[in-house]
Design an enzyme around this catalytic site. Sequence first.
Site, short mmCIF file in Angstrom:
data_model
loop_
_atom_site.label_atom_id
_atom_site.label_comp_id
_atom_site.label_asym_id
_atom_site.label_seq_id
_atom_site.Cartn_x
_atom_site.Cartn_y
_atom_site.Cartn_z
N TRP A 40 43.87 46.59 35.62
CA TRP A 40 42.88 45.77 36.31
C TRP A 40 42.40 44.61 35.46
O TRP A 40 42.21 43.50 35.96
CB TRP A 40 41.71 46.62 36.80
N ASP B 24 33.79 44.58 34.99
CA ASP B 24 34.29 45.26 36.17
C ASP B 24 33.97 46.75 35.97
O ASP B 24 34.53 47.39 35.09
CB ASP B 24 35.81 45.03 36.28
N LYS C 122 34.90 53.81 44.94
CA LYS C 122 35.09 54.88 43.96
C LYS C 122 33.82 55.67 43.73
O LYS C 122 33.80 56.87 43.94
CB LYS C 122 35.62 54.31 42.65
C1 LIG Z 1 40.11 50.00 42.16
C2 LIG Z 1 39.81 49.00 41.12
C3 LIG Z 1 39.94 47.63 41.35
C4 LIG Z 1 40.45 47.06 42.66
O1 LIG Z 1 39.48 47.19 43.62
P1 LIG Z 1 39.64 46.56 45.09
O2 LIG Z 1 38.27 46.79 45.63
O3 LIG Z 1 40.72 47.34 45.77
O4 LIG Z 1 39.99 45.14 44.96
C5 LIG Z 1 39.57 46.76 40.35
N1 LIG Z 1 39.13 47.21 39.16
C6 LIG Z 1 39.00 48.53 38.90
C7 LIG Z 1 38.48 48.97 37.57
C8 LIG Z 1 39.34 49.46 39.86
O5 LIG Z 1 39.21 50.77 39.60
#
Ligand SMILES: *Cc1c(COP(=O)(O)O)cnc(C)c1O
Length: 360
Positions: free
Chosen positions: A101, A171, A195
Amino acid sequence: MTVYNFNAGPAILPAAVLEQAQNELRDYKGTGISILETSHRSKEYEAINSSAEQRFKQLLGLGDGYRVLFMQGGASSQFAFVPLNFLGPNAVADYILTGTWSVKAHAEAAKIGSATIAASTKADNFNRIPRGDEVTLSPDAAYVHITTNNTIFGTQWHTTPAVGDRPLVADMSSDILSRPLPADKYALIYAGAQKNLGPAGLTVVLIREDWMAQANPELPTMFKYATYAANNSLYNTPPAYAVYMLDLVLQWIEGQGGLEGMAKHNERKAGIIYSTIDESQGFYRGHALPDSRSLMNITFRLPTPELEQQFVADAKQQGMIGLKGHRSVGGIRASVYNAMPIAGAEALASFMRDWAAQHG
Ligand SMILES: *Cc1c(COP(=O)(O)O)cnc(C)c1O
């Protein structure tokens, strides 16, 4: 049979939250209609919207000076939103690469401006978080970007990196609200909701107002953080049902003792599974180095890919689903987000011990 959901995302939600949502589905608080059918300009929805913002800030110990924005497009859109707003033509942004990511976040920024790699653990197949002495920051970086929990590789930052006066952006999609955190050290935090916060379709952004004021004013309306802040995330139609679910999840976290309570619960769960790995005499091999282990996504290998496939299939027979590792890493991944009960971790650990005894 009890089903334990180890999916990486969309992921498990607290049972109590699902029950409350079900009870309120057809008639929200005596209105005679569902919140799914309710105007985002109604007083019912506005109360939910402002409750979710307040609770989110309170859980992180923040007050004035920060805003919580309810956006769409997922964390993946934030990979572009952040540089669009904060990476000007003569500036440079620093990215610390710790997994898939963060690599994607960096690639998006590099399309928009100058984005450097301040550190990377790619050479170690992202099995750890870099040490402080491996990180080289630009003197006047527009911001420093990290991914606090690496959902695919199963590693997690256990400290907040020292970045001096540079704005820190994170993030936190897969570990938001899983533990206490010095939130005031961050200029911006973003997370896809699916999540640890609620259903897919909502992206939550926490932003420091004084930093937001420095953003590029020339962007289209829907691409400016300031638009969301000035309109309480109601400039256009927000993902209203997902914000409603978020508000229920935030109330559930408060009831678990807030972020301290969550951290204790998460440490205990992850400990149950990691100790099973460590005591398996090499049958299960963890991907992450011990000091970088994630409390949210536990990744490990078995002696062969065939055994891994069999393990996933047998676990499913026992009601433990979603254990297949991400296609880019292979192996097994057990995602044990906030909502996973202790009993789920115990069931998996007990299954792992039995399975190793049979197949080791
Ligand atoms: C799942 C995830 C993403 C992607 O998320 P989307 O909402 O599907 O764009 C980005 N960064 C991390 C750390 C993730 O776990």
